[in-house]
Design an enzyme around this catalytic site. Structure first.
Site, PDB file in Angstrom:
ATOM      1  N   ASP A   7       0.892  -1.160   0.000  1.00 28.81           N
ATOM      2  CA  ASP A   7       0.000   0.000   0.000  1.00 28.81           C
ATOM      3  C   ASP A   7       0.932   1.212   0.000  1.00 28.81           C
ATOM      4  O   ASP A   7       1.410   1.627   1.052  1.00 28.81           O
ATOM      5  CB  ASP A   7      -0.903  -0.007   1.230  1.00 28.81           C
ATOM      6  CG  ASP A   7      -1.856   1.175   1.256  1.00 28.81           C
ATOM      7  OD1 ASP A   7      -2.290   1.616   0.170  1.00 28.81           O
ATOM      8  OD2 ASP A   7      -2.157   1.669   2.356  1.00 28.81           O
ATOM      9  N   GLU A  68      -0.831  -1.237  -5.012  1.00 30.51           N
ATOM     10  CA  GLU A  68      -2.086  -0.532  -5.294  1.00 30.51           C
ATOM     11  C   GLU A  68      -1.864   0.488  -6.401  1.00 30.51           C
ATOM     12  O   GLU A  68      -0.929   1.273  -6.357  1.00 30.51           O
ATOM     13  CB  GLU A  68      -2.603   0.170  -4.045  1.00 30.51           C
ATOM     14  CG  GLU A  68      -3.953   0.851  -4.280  1.00 30.51           C
ATOM     15  CD  GLU A  68      -4.508   1.454  -3.013  1.00 30.51           C
ATOM     16  OE1 GLU A  68      -5.320   0.781  -2.359  1.00 30.51           O
ATOM     17  OE2 GLU A  68      -4.112   2.578  -2.679  1.00 30.51           O
ATOM     18  N   ASP A 141      -2.988   1.050   6.751  1.00 28.28           N
ATOM     19  CA  ASP A 141      -2.021   0.770   5.683  1.00 28.28           C
ATOM     20  C   ASP A 141      -1.547  -0.682   5.739  1.00 28.28           C
ATOM     21  O   ASP A 141      -1.303  -1.302   4.701  1.00 28.28           O
ATOM     22  CB  ASP A 141      -0.811   1.708   5.804  1.00 28.28           C
ATOM     23  CG  ASP A 141      -1.234   3.154   5.958  1.00 28.28           C
ATOM     24  OD1 ASP A 141      -1.451   3.812   4.932  1.00 28.28           O
ATOM     25  OD2 ASP A 141      -1.384   3.603   7.109  1.00 28.28           O
TER      26      ASP A 141
END
Length: 189
Positions: A7, A68, A141
């Protein structure tokens, strides 16, 4: 399949490592959040993120890195930092010949919760449940990095089948085009 989930972010970058088993079995191996000070210059912040990611790749030896995909955020500066962090991690993986796959937030949410519009609490709850964790991963996160890795474990076989089907279709088209050209040549000749 061992997958590193990322992330990306400059202030907080979630890193996770999971092992995908038979079916939809996934086991968490490690999770952490890399933090960089907001008052540090950009190049050094990126270096801290890259160093942590490289250490993880060298230590855990993932078969793939799932990052991501950043496509829109309200704050352009945040989006740029997020994209840059993802970029240095993708570069670190490429230098190690580790395949990199980008997943959108809605793909990750849909894979993990069944709803592409799920909120962070729903994603965290499902990650906790899927991995059989005693407590929810924190901060968000960390949960998001785990969700990315889970998503890739579950989507990778489908993506591989789609790539194989596309390659087969391209080969069939190539053979058809060759036969058609030969037939035209025979008719003219």
């Amino acid at each position: 399949m061992r997958v590193m989930g990322v992330d990306p972010g400059l202030t907080r970058c979630g890193l996770s490592m999971v092992e995908g088993g038979h079916g939809r079995t996934v086991t968490a191996l490690d999770v952490d959040v890399v933090r960089t000070p907001a008052d540090m210059d950009l190049a050094h912040r990126l270096m801290l993120v890259a160093d942590a990611a490289e250490y993880w790749m060298d230590t855990h030896r993932p078969g793939a890195v799932a990052i991501e995909r950043v496509f829109a955020q309200h704050n352009v500066r945040t989006a740029m930092g997020t994209a840059q962090a993802g970029g240095v991690i993708a570069l670190a993986a490429a230098r190690r010949d580790i395949p990199v796959v980008f997943h959108t937030p809605s793909e990750v949410k849909a894979a993990v919760t069944g709803n592409g519009n799920a909120d962070k609490a729903q994603v965290t709850a499902m990650v906790t449940r899927i991995l059989g964790l005693q407590t929810a991963p924190k901060p968000a996160d960390a949960a998001d990095a785990l969700a990315l890795a889970i998503c890739h474990c579950w989507r990778a076989p489908l993506l591989a089948r789609m790539a194989a089907a596309e390659a087969k279709a391209a080969e069939a088209k190539r053979r058809y085009t060759e036969r058609l050209a030969e037939q035209r040549k025979a008719v003219r000749g």
